[in-house]
Design an enzyme around this catalytic site. Structure first.
Site, mmCIF file in Angstrom:
data_model
loop_
_atom_site.group_PDB
_atom_site.id
_atom_site.type_symbol
_atom_site.label_atom_id
_atom_site.label_comp_id
_atom_site.label_asym_id
_atom_site.label_seq_id
_atom_site.Cartn_x
_atom_site.Cartn_y
_atom_site.Cartn_z
ATOM 1 N N LYS A 101 0.831 -1.197 0.000
ATOM 2 C CA LYS A 101 0.000 0.000 0.000
ATOM 3 C C LYS A 101 0.873 1.257 0.000
ATOM 4 O O LYS A 101 1.992 1.225 0.490
ATOM 5 C CB LYS A 101 -0.861 0.031 1.281
ATOM 6 C CG LYS A 101 -1.984 -0.979 1.330
ATOM 7 C CD LYS A 101 -2.755 -0.844 2.636
ATOM 8 C CE LYS A 101 -3.875 -1.863 2.727
ATOM 9 N NZ LYS A 101 -4.956 -1.665 1.749
ATOM 10 N N ARG A 160 -10.181 -11.582 2.344
ATOM 11 C CA ARG A 160 -11.034 -12.645 1.803
ATOM 12 C C ARG A 160 -10.318 -13.993 1.865
ATOM 13 O O ARG A 160 -10.958 -15.033 1.981
ATOM 14 C CB ARG A 160 -11.478 -12.276 0.378
ATOM 15 C CG ARG A 160 -10.371 -12.127 -0.614
ATOM 16 C CD ARG A 160 -10.771 -11.313 -1.845
ATOM 17 N NE ARG A 160 -10.813 -9.872 -1.574
ATOM 18 C CZ ARG A 160 -11.090 -8.943 -2.481
ATOM 19 N NH1 ARG A 160 -11.369 -9.290 -3.725
ATOM 20 N NH2 ARG A 160 -11.098 -7.664 -2.156
#
Ligand code: BES
Ligand code: ZN
Ligand code: ZN
Length: 507
Positions: A280, A354
């Site tokens: 990120k 996920r």
């Protein structure tokens, strides 16, 4: 936690209560010439020799939402201060507004070092539900994320006397205390910096809580995670020197009928999300310490349920790891085999939530969950769609979605249903594995993530809560400070408490 406020019912008349501050609220008058000083507030005004109506006549007590009017040493009133809070329009006022108002009042008074308060009920809000909302609001408002500050600025309020409530109110006070303290437990975990809350330390906190609450707990370490073949979780954990953990907490009701439903709660607990190799940008990355908020919500809900004792068995499964770009980290294009046996092409290592949830869901099913709810700070896309106001709600079973939404409504947590049509399924097709973890395109990011989870829930009724926009407050509100919000705890508690019986209509 700074929230250990004593809340008691008190039958004395409002004017006779000795407190540092007596709090109540007024509505905007329906008609233009009307006054906000009516009902219980008019009675108080009479005891105070018209002190409140004079302030109203001066235009400083209008009933506008969260307007604060503070009076000192009103004659005829034992409390040192009267704090009147604007409650907006009567027609738009419900328990959610009452909860917020009570929080805002506590925060206002705490900033003035007030320690002992009283809260005067209004006509129409004197029963158990109102007492619960007020108690929750008071205890939530008393929370501050200042654990690591040596110069704590706002000392907590120590006690609150609830005035003018009905005889049934005590059950609401008791419920409210349990729920709000549990929500604060979740908020505190969300605020913890990642160096103070690694997966191992989170598991220790969960264990201490479970022991105190009387819940069964099983903590899977890296060896058992490997034995269970949780390849998706292990893939994420590879990048970190901190080992992963899976926390499994179980609440079993006294009367357990065979074949009864079992509620499985699965929470994402990434104690820090750097993105991994798909790293990120550094802007705002510090916020990613709260990427365990879904797991923390499940812990808070379990803490409350252990005391509230719903009629249904509840299992929480909380996979936890850091998402780091270490030398052994998984790389874009790697294929991992999840516990369910499905192969996953990891296109983007930043879509890690996920991945770990897929193994959490598989394990919850293995442990016998018949209904699943997961909560996760899963996607930036849900923040684009719904901002910081609503939690995104996805699911495979319309009836179960509706039950969760009704619980959210009753709990005063804003949640909104999102689509999950079969047509979106194509977006997670992979050429070399069963599925891929991102679509590669720009659209429908939150739906793609939800579809990925759906691959693992199978036929089990399931609801997914994407709390990426609602688990953290970037700026303080009148009713809550900056930081973890503890979102979903109240909804999940309501869901479990009403699971067997028919859910009462949402207010
Ligand atoms: N933890 C983030 C999601 C997130 C973003 C939470 C902002 C709170 C605020 C999640 O693991 C993530 O990085 N998701 C990616 C998915 C993308 C790579 C498909 C995202 O949303 O950008
Ligand atoms: Zn991520
Ligand atoms: Zn994440």
């Amino acid at each position: 936690m700074g929230s250990s406020m004593q809340v008691t019912l008190d039958s004395r008349p409002a004017a006779k209560v000795e407190a540092e501050a007596l709090v109540s609220y007024v509505f905007e008058p329906e008609k233009e010439q009307g006054t906000a000083v009516e009902g219980a507030i008019a009675d108080l005004d009479k005891a105070a020799g018209g002190a409140l109506s004079r302030v109203a006549a001066a235009g400083e007590l209008t009933g506008k939402m969260l307007e604060f009017t503070l009076l000192h040493f009103a004659p005829g009133v034992s409390a040192q201060r009267i704090l009147v809070v604007g409650a907006g329009k009567r027609a738009k006022f419900g328990t959610a507004e009452l909860r917020r108002l009570a929080s805002a009042a506590v925060r206002y008074l705490k900033a003035r070092s007030v320690k002992r308060i009283a809260f005067l009920a209004r006509e129409g809000e004197r029963g158990a539900d109102a007492a619960e909302a007020v108690t929750e609001g008071l205890i939530l408002g008393n929370f501050d994320g200042d654990k690591y500050r040596t110069d704590k600025k706002n000392p907590p309020v120590e006690s609150a006397a609830l005035i003018g409530f009905d005889a049934e109110a005590q059950s609401g006070v008791d419920r409210g205390r349990i729920i709000a303290e549990s929500q604060n437990f979740t908020r505190e975990l969300g605020n913890e910096p990642s160096n103070w809350l690694t997966p191992r330390l989170l598991a220790e906190r969960a264990e201490a809580m479970a022991r105190e609450a009387g819940l069964a707990i099983d903590i899977l370490d890296e060896k058992r995670i490997e034995q269970l073949k949780m390849g998706a979780l292990m893939g994420v954990a590879r990048g970190s020197v901190e080992p992963p953990r899976v926390m499994v907490l179980t609440y079993t009701p006294e009367k357990l009928t065979p074949g009864a439903p079992v509620l499985g709660l699965v929470g994402k607990a990434i104690t820090f999300d750097t993105g991994g190799i798909s790293i990120k940008p550094s802007n705002d990355m510090e916020k990613m310490k709260f990427d365990m908020a879904g797991g923390a919500a499940m812990l808070g809900a379990m803490r409350a349920l252990a005391q509230l004792k719903p009629p249904i068995k509840v299992i929480a499964v909380i996979p936890s790891t850091e998402n780091m770009p270490g030398g052994r980290a998984q790389k874009p294009g790697d294929v991992q085999i999840a516990m369910s046996g499905k192969s996953i092409e990891v296109i983007n290592t930043d879509a890690e939530g996920r991945l770990i949830l897929s193994d959490g869901i598989a394990y919850a099913k293995k442990l016998g969950a018949t209904h699943l709810v997961d909560a996760a700070t899963l996607t930036g896309a849900i923040v684009v769609a719904l901002g910081n106001v609503n939690t995104g709600v996805f699911g495979s079973d319309r009836d179960f979605i509706d039950r969760v939404l009704a619980s959210a409504k009753r709990a005063g947590e804003k949640m909104w249903p999102m689509p999950l049509d079969d047509d979106y399924r194509d977006l997670i097709k992979s050429t070399i594995a069963d599925i891929q973890n991102v679509s590669g395109g720009r659209g429908a990011g939150a739906i793609v993530a939800a579809w990925f989870l759906r691959e693992f829930t199978g036929d089990t009724p399931w609801v997914h809560l994407d709390i990426a926009g609602t688990a953290w407050l970037d700026d303080a509100k009148p009713w809550a400070g900056k930081g973890g919000t503890g979102v979903a705890v109240r909804t999940l508690v309501d869901l479990a408490m009403n699971f067997n019986g028919r859910a009462p209509a949402a207010k």
